[in-house]
Motif scaffolding. Structure first.
Motif, short mmCIF file in Angstrom:
data_model
loop_
_atom_site.label_atom_id
_atom_site.label_comp_id
_atom_site.label_asym_id
_atom_site.label_seq_id
_atom_site.Cartn_x
_atom_site.Cartn_y
_atom_site.Cartn_z
N ILE A 164 24.53 19.41 116.53
CA ILE A 164 25.43 18.46 115.89
C ILE A 164 25.59 18.90 114.44
O ILE A 164 24.62 18.97 113.70
N ARG B 269 30.82 16.72 113.65
CA ARG B 269 30.96 15.36 113.14
C ARG B 269 32.14 15.19 112.20
O ARG B 269 32.50 14.06 111.86
N GLN C 294 27.30 10.84 114.52
CA GLN C 294 26.01 11.41 114.91
C GLN C 294 25.49 10.73 116.16
O GLN C 294 24.99 11.39 117.09
N ILE D 23 20.31 19.09 114.31
CA ILE D 23 21.29 18.48 113.42
C ILE D 23 21.39 19.37 112.19
O ILE D 23 20.39 19.63 111.52
N VAL E 40 20.18 12.61 105.97
CA VAL E 40 20.66 12.04 107.23
C VAL E 40 19.64 10.98 107.66
O VAL E 40 18.52 10.93 107.14
#
Length: 375
Positions: free
Chosen positions: A73, A106, A113, A130, A138
């Motif tokens: 991600i 994203r 997320q 991520i 985050v």
């Protein structure tokens, strides 16, 4: 309309090679040492090639209890020729371990997320990474996913129970070596985190200017309060303070035009007042400063030394003159994050969740020299 060709099976390979299915399995899974002769191994591989045989991913998944898939991600990092090095290195590390990746961006409207995690879990990925283009905070809760997670170039705002998150930037030792990057480990964290030591990079840039004799030193910094700015500012300031030098900070920005505007203002000042050495928060800002110097007739590096930050691919080395800069260790970070994630998938509890902070090495080119008047 031609009839679709039937997919070859391992029994087809065994029949063509004149061996058992068990022998085919050993050869294709590379478990032949002491059990299968080299001649037989080659015969099986040739039969598999002739039949265009490929192993069933579904069957492997059922047998291994893994899909050998990693979900990534990220944000606009995917389209960046600069920070994209991280994902390229992560993908390379996954490929070398027999994994492939599924990515979700994203920065696309409608993808969050949380929704990306949900979508990738539906595809039964074995682990999640991520990743962000810039070092940012985050929020990943302890129960965000029932599979291993690693954070690349970002820091979790959630901390383990009975602890607080480690600082955004730390470096126990002030490294002067250029062999880097080396890694300082801090922690604990909820998930393994991998990021650059921006503080050390700012410190090293100031140190380089000081080492060659500059005393009137400035930094063209960002016009915001992001982690990278605060860390690089702090490192630059501390190195100057240790040397007994009062640095000057010029709020510029992050782009080429920002560097040009700030450079035009500063280089219009009287020679005995303006800096002889300038560190720019980003290579693109340094490129703007080099343009401003050319317009003003200021020679780099004889009249002005310049250091950038990033070592952006196909950019810093192509400037005129080629730019001395502090490199972000994107490749090392990407490989380390993916390797740790796969280690945790294959051997649960084998990876200690902490923060690995990678040294940003100095890349010496042609924009730093001793100031005029010093031999």
């Amino acid at each position: 309309m031609p009839t679709p060709r039937k997919r070859a099976t391992s029994q087809d390979v065994a029949t063509l090679a004149g061996v058992s299915r068990a022998t085919v399995s050993m050869v294709l899974n590379d478990r032949t040492e002491g059990t299968v002769s080299e001649e037989t191994r080659k015969r099986v591989l040739e039969a598999a090639k002739t039949l265009q045989y490929t192993r069933s991913r579904a069957a492997l998944t059922l047998r291994e209890k893994h899909t050998r898939t990693i979900g990534i991600i990220s944000d606009e990092i995917m389209t960046s020729p600069w920070a994209g090095r991280m994902l390229r290195a992560a993908n390379q590390a996954a490929h070398e371990r027999g994994y492939f990746t599924l990515s979700m961006d994203r920065s696309i409207e409608g993808i969050t997320q949380e929704s990306a995690i949900h979508t990738l879990l539906e595809r039964e990925v074995d682990g999640l990474m991520i990743a962000t283009m810039g070092a940012v905070h985050v929020r990943v809760e302890p129960g965000a996913a029932p599979i291993p997670i690693a954070l690349l170039n970002c820091f979790n705002t959630c901390a383990p129970a009975s602890s607080t998150p480690p600082p955004d930037f730390t470096a126990e030792e002030r490294l002067t070596q250029e062999e880097g990057p080396t890694v300082t480990v801090t922690g604990p964290t909820l998930f393994p985190e991998f990021g650059p030591d921006d503080y050390q990079g700012g410190f090293r840039a100031a140190q380089r200017l000081i080492d060659v004799g500059h005393e009137r030193i400035a930094m063209f910094t960002g016009d915001d309060v992001v982690i990278a700015k605060r860390a690089r500012d702090a490192g630059f300031f501390d190195a100057c303070r240790e040397a007994g030098i009062k640095p000057r900070f010029v709020s510029a920005g992050w782009e080429l035009d920002d560097g040009f505007r700030a450079g035009s203002r500063v280089l219009a000042e009287p020679f005995n007042r303006r800096p002889t050495g300038i560190f720019c928060i980003r290579d693109r800002v340094a490129a703007g400063l080099l343009q401003a110097a050319a317009v003003a007739g200021v020679n780099v590096p004889h009249d002005l030394s310049v250091i950038g930050f990033d070592d952006e691919d196909y950019f810093a080395e192509r400037l005129t003159p080629p730019l001395t800069t502090i490199a972000l260790p994107h490749i090392e970070m990407g490989r380390a994050a993916m390797s740790a994630l796969i280690d945790e998938i294959e051997q649960p509890k084998s990876v200690v969740p902490d923060r690995s902070v990678f040294t940003c090495p100095l890349v010496e080119r042609q924009t730093v020299a001793r100031p005029k008047g010093l031999s």
